[in-house]
Design an enzyme around this catalytic site. Structure first.
Site, PDB file in Angstrom:
ATOM      1  CG  HIS B  54       4.390  -0.665  10.867  1.00 45.14           C
ATOM      2  ND1 HIS B  54       3.630   0.466  10.675  1.00 45.14           N
ATOM      3  CD2 HIS B  54       4.319  -0.952  12.180  1.00 45.14           C
ATOM      4  CE1 HIS B  54       3.117   0.837  11.823  1.00 45.14           C
ATOM      5  NE2 HIS B  54       3.512   0.002  12.759  1.00 45.14           N
ATOM      6  CD  GLU B  98       3.269   3.593  16.870  1.00 42.55           C
ATOM      7  OE1 GLU B  98       4.483   3.441  17.036  1.00 42.55           O
ATOM      8  OE2 GLU B  98       2.415   2.919  17.441  1.00 42.55           O
ATOM      9  CB  SER B  99       0.944   6.643  11.314  1.00 38.61           C
ATOM     10  OG  SER B  99       1.686   5.470  11.085  1.00 38.61           O
ATOM     11  CG  HIS B 100      -3.346   2.684  14.169  1.00 40.89           C
ATOM     12  ND1 HIS B 100      -4.349   2.006  14.787  1.00 40.89           N
ATOM     13  CD2 HIS B 100      -2.323   1.825  14.099  1.00 40.89           C
ATOM     14  CE1 HIS B 100      -3.941   0.775  15.086  1.00 40.89           C
ATOM     15  NE2 HIS B 100      -2.704   0.651  14.677  1.00 40.89           N
ATOM     16  CG  ASP B 122       4.685   2.884  21.667  1.00 42.14           C
ATOM     17  OD1 ASP B 122       5.033   1.725  21.918  1.00 42.14           O
ATOM     18  OD2 ASP B 122       4.389   3.268  20.526  1.00 42.14           O
ATOM     19  CG  ASN B 536       4.995   5.682  13.071  1.00 41.96           C
ATOM     20  OD1 ASN B 536       4.059   6.066  12.372  1.00 41.96           O
ATOM     21  ND2 ASN B 536       5.281   4.410  13.203  1.00 41.96           N
ATOM     22  CB  SER B 538       2.802   5.998   7.941  1.00 45.42           C
ATOM     23  OG  SER B 538       1.745   5.467   7.163  1.00 45.42           O
TER      24      SER B 538
END
Lengths: 228, 738
Positions: B54, B98-100, B122, B536, B538
């Site tokens: 990550h 961005e990933s979550h 960010d 990003n 993932s």
């Protein structure tokens, strides 16, 4: 012409409200921080939308106890106009300036969309830009807009012409009692409403059906100043 | 020595413990070499976080380097908190996606909410006021027992955070596929606007300068979040729930306003939010970028709980925190601002000239790592990969023609992947800040630049089924579709941010998907002058060995110079010509038609001709900017018929489409997914076609607007009312199912 927007930590429609007020009145409103104990002489106080104090505890509950609210109450008692939009309406009911409560939306979900409103009563300075029975389209954006009061209170509001706006019968977004979208206090100088007229003042955005509220307020207040 | 420090040193470091921290034997050996001794537990934690997939991009970096990142519009490319592009008149747009994914699967509300919170930070860390949020969501099959719970939690979480902080969520995309049953995707994007001359960066500097901590207190939430996001799931993933962070959008709103207030002064040297790997990554990155050292006194960190150890303090992912390096002597001024907003403020360390990250706890040194090798020697793998085998090209003649094309259209617009997303976006405040010009549901969201008549156009796009069949064409297509969606509202595309969501990179088949998709994206970004400025990655989106579809999401940003010269999808009036721009071959491989009507998910996806994309798109944008287009829609999923249906539904005005042209099959004509195409509504169709021909752009008048139905060749017809019913019904009734 002196206007002010009250800013609580977590207010997020304060700028939108200030833009709408400046466009209508030609002067910038004062932005008043929640800790201020005293207010200058004002003609109109606007409590904006947002999530004051995070809306923790209950929407509007903590803001209703803030130092600036005491000053707002004093001004309201003197007859200064107070307009509460969305979270501002919640603050007004929590502080007792308006009757009833705003509960979680009936479907338990946040709702953001245009709604059709019907003008119910034009008997206040806020509403003089509208005609009774007029249908207008104004956006809502809230989680807790389900207006509730006991039947006696609702009957009194209706009997006294203190319902400013109702949701059109087909378009109640939150389960409010008797489709109520906005109400006045007894004296007619405090209006609380869930829809956002300040978002509907520009044809490139959400239409212009909210504009009449601000132009109406200008018409209502300018003579006062001339006389004063 | 304090009890906690003693306890932290007392833990014996073994290769097994290193493995539990996600470090391979080789990686642990490298740590021993860098340290020249055995690390203690806190140091091991720092390495583990910094070298996680990550934070280090160790499997993807070799491929990410191939992407174009420059252009005259680029102020700051990848490597900072977000990308920065010039939008004229002294302003810059700052944006990132961005990933979550992993946290959202385990705890959908908080996972999605903190995803939004993280990406907002960010962007405002760099000095921008956020003006718009977007997202790209992927869920499992609608029939999977967990799907509704996840949809409901994720949507509520995104709304709960964005609505409260007061940044409009203006659009996004949502898809369902069984491949996401065990790994949903939650990609969140934020766009902000800053003064181009006042961008804030993260490079610490000035030995002796104070390092301050602001925002929320540090708790034990999210410890090892970055490590969790760097591993596959198994049956026990539920046990990882405590590693999911808990968000507080109210505190973030205060932090946003306080940071912007401090940024209006000249007190800041560097600023960095604490995101994944918390204090570890912010401290290390600030030191590394500035080529300096940082010494932190961890006992001065504001704590939410008693008895926290240095290890926990360094790895906590508590939300709504920032690390700031101030100019000397400016602490009181900064403190006053944060106290006004009722946020924690603590001087927790100072910049040094040693090039080392030194951690102290009640006076004792509990960690001491040289920053340069920690960052520069981070592992980087050129993992073995296998190219994805090419799929066969499907001949339209080999696909059964529909008995009733309007029935097929109805089924497609009402299918889970095409049905209206109104149920979702009505839970997002998409108008707060009063600058939203085009709301969710169109090709791009359009957000006015406050106080001007200019606007930003924003879109998120990916077509995973194409990427599965052919990662390279799919990668190209994702970029091309984003570029088309911006073009379709009249915007000049500026730059992209990307979110690469894939399975386990240690499997050559998956690594082949990554290699292919990045290669395709790079080719498209180069051909369309659409550089990548942030992004990003993932990976490890697999559960019990089952990987997600390869899902490279593109977040595109464009600029509209005049809000009076923009278009939307809605047909505004009757009597307009409908002009189809771009060449139609009737490509049905990997199409929605094939999937929804024939229950087939095979065939090569439509090829992307990048020169044609550019030519056709530039032509359409020129028409829009000249004020000659009344409505415009890019053609993508479901082809011409779906585009026409969406334009009719949005405007409430119907259309008559011509019969199938010579040489095409009816279903290829109506539902083919050939790329580089747009459907526009205009007054002067014939003139536009003539100009298109002169410009080498295929174009034809294919219909007229009017009536209250969509008709094809005078024989097939369906009312707008019926289309809307099918389109609007699916999602609310799915979510309300008992």
């Amino acid at each position: 012409m002196k206007t002010a927007v009250i800013v609580f930590p977590g207010s997020n429609c304060d700028r939108d409200a200030a833009v709408a007020l400046e466009a209508a009145f030609g002067t910038r409103p004062a932005m008043v921080w929640h800790r201020d104990n005293e207010l200058p002489d004002l003609d109109l106080i606007l409590l904006p939308g947002g999530f004051s104090y995070g809306d923790y505890l209950r929407s509007g509950a903590m803001a209703s106890q803030s130092p600036v609210l005491r000053a707002v109450k004093e001004q309201a008692d003197k007859g200064v106009l107070v307009l509460g939009i969305c979270n501002g309406f919640q603050v007004l009911t929590e502080s007792g300036l308006l009757p009833g409560v705003l509960m979680r939306n009936a479907n338990l979900k946040f709702v953001c969309r245009d709604v059709d409103l019907v003008v119910d009563s034009t008997a206040s300075p806020f509403m003089r830009g509208y005609a009774t029975g007029q249908q207008v389209t104004v956006p809502v954006a809230h989680h807790d807009g389900n207006y509730f009061a006991d039947d006696a209170t609702l009957n009194r509001l209706e009997g006294d012409g203190r319902v400013a706006f109702r949701y059109a019968a087909h378009d109640n977004p939150n389960g409010s009692a008797r489709d109520i979208a906005g109400i006045l206090n007894e004296r007619g100088n405090v209006l609380g409403m869930m829809p956002h007229p300040e978002r509907a003042v520009d044809p490139k955005l959400c239409g212009i059906d909210g504009k009449a509220m601000f132009t109406g307020l200008v018409e209502a207040l300018v003579p006062t100043i001339m006389e004063g | 020595m304090s009890a906690a420090a003693a306890a932290s040193e007392a833990i014996e470091i073994t290769p097994e413990l290193a493995a539990e921290h996600g470090l391979s034997a080789d990686e642990y050996a490298l740590i021993l070499k860098i340290m020249g001794r055995e690390p203690n537990i806190t140091e091991l934690g720092v390495f583990s976080a910094m070298w996680s997939e990550h934070c280090s991009y160790k499997s993807s970096k070799v491929w990410l380097k191939t992407l174009p990142t420059e252009g005259p519009q680029v102020i700051c490319g990848p490597g900072e908190n977000a990308g920065v592009v010039d939008i004229g008149e002294g302003l810059a747009a700052i944006f990132k996606i961005e990933s979550h994914n992993h946290p959202s699967f385990i705890e959908p509300y908080q996972g999605a909410a903190t995803g939004v919170g993280g990406i907002l930070r960010d962007v405002f860390t760099m000095g921008a006021r956020p003006v718009a949020n977007m997202n790209a969501l992927r869920f499992g099959s609608p029939d999977h027992p967990k799907t509704r719970h996840l949809v409901s939690g994720v949507v509520a979480g995104i709304g709960g955070y964005g609505n409260c902080i007061g940044v409009p969520t203006v659009g996004g995309e949502t898809e369902f596929d069984p491949a996401y049953n065990g790994n949903i995707l939650v990609n969140a994007m934020t766009v902000g606007i800053a003064d181009a001359g006042r961008i804030f960066y993260s490079a610490a500097g000035g030995p002796g300068n104070p390092v301050i901590y602001v925002g929320s207190k540090t708790g034990r939430d999210g410890i090892h979040g970055a490590t969790m996001a760097s591993a596959e799931f198994d049956q026990d993933s539920e046990e990882k729930r405590p590693t999911v962070q808990v968000g507080d959008p109210f505190t973030e709103k205060l932090l946003l306003e306080a940071c912007l207030e401090l940024m209006a002064t000249d007190a800041i040297v560097a600023i960095q939010d604490m995101g994944a790997a918390g204090l570890t990554s912010s401290g290390v990155e600030m030191a590394s970028k500035g080529g300096v050292g940082v010494e932190l006194e961890l006992d001065l960190v504001p704590m939410r709980e008693e008895g926290m150890t240095p290890y926990e303090l360094m790895l906590s992912e508590s939300q709504e925190r920032m690390l700031i390096v101030l100019k000397p002597g400016r602490e009181d001024e900064a403190r006053a601002i944060f106290e006004k907003w009722e946020l924690d403020f603590a001087v927790i360390g100072r910049v040094t000239d040693t090039g080392r990250l030194v951690l102290k706890f009640h006076g004792e040194t509990v960690g001491d790592i040289e920053v340069a090798p920690l960052v520069d020697n981070a592992p980087e793998y050129d993992r073995p990969w296998e190219p994805t085998p090419k799929s066969a090209i499907i001949d339209t003649d080999d696909v059964a023609a529909p008995n009733d094309p309007m029935d097929a259209l109805k089924r497609i617009v009402g299918s889970p992947n095409m049905a209206s997303r109104r149920w979702i976006w009505e839970q997002y405040d998409h108008m707060v800040m009063a600058d939203t010009n085009q709301r969710p549901g169109g090709d791009s969201a359009v957000v006015r630049i406050h106080g001007t008549d200019r606007a930003l156009a924003i879109t998120t796009d990916s077509t995973p089924r194409y990427c599965l069949a052919d990662p390279e064409e799919g990668g190209k297509q994702a970029v091309a579709e984003a570029w088309r969606n911006l073009t379709a509202v009249g915007a000049t595309p500026l730059a992209v941010t990307n979110n690469l969501n894939f399975g386990n990179p240690e499997k050559p088949r998956i690594m082949g998907q990554i290699a292919g998709a990045v290669t395709g994206m790079g080719a498209a970004c180069r051909a369309l002058d659409f550089p990548v400025v942030s992004g990003n990655v993932s990976l490890y989106n697999e559960t019990s060995g089952e990987a997600i579809l390869p899902t490279p999401v593109i977040g595109g940003l464009g600029l509209i110079d005049d809000l009076d010269r923009t278009t939307a999808v809605a047909i505004p009036r009757e009597g307009l010509n409908l002009v189809l721009v771009g060449k139609t071959k009737g490509w049905l491989g990997s199409s929605l038609y094939l999937r929804e009507i024939e229950s087939r998910a095979d065939g090569a996806p439509p090829p992307v001709d990048l020169a044609a994309e550019r030519r056709n798109g530039d032509f359409v944008r020129g028409l829009i900017q000249a004020g000659r287009v009344a409505a415009c829609h890019d053609l993508s999923d479901g082809g011409l018929a779906v585009a026409a249906a969406e334009m009719a539904m949005a405007g409430g005005i119907g259309a008559d489409l011509v019969d199938t042209p010579e040489g095409l099959a009816l279903h290829g004509w109506l539902f083919g997914e050939d790329q580089a195409r747009y459907l526009i509504a205009a007054e002067d169709g014939a003139a536009i076609v003539a100009e298109a021909q002169a410009a080498g752009v295929p174009a034809a008048v294919v219909g007229q607007t009017g009536g209250d139905a969509l008709t094809v060749g005078k024989t097939h017809t369906i009312s707008i009312h019926e289309l809307r019913r099918c389109h609007e019904e699916w999602l609310p009734s799915f979510m309300a199912r008992p």
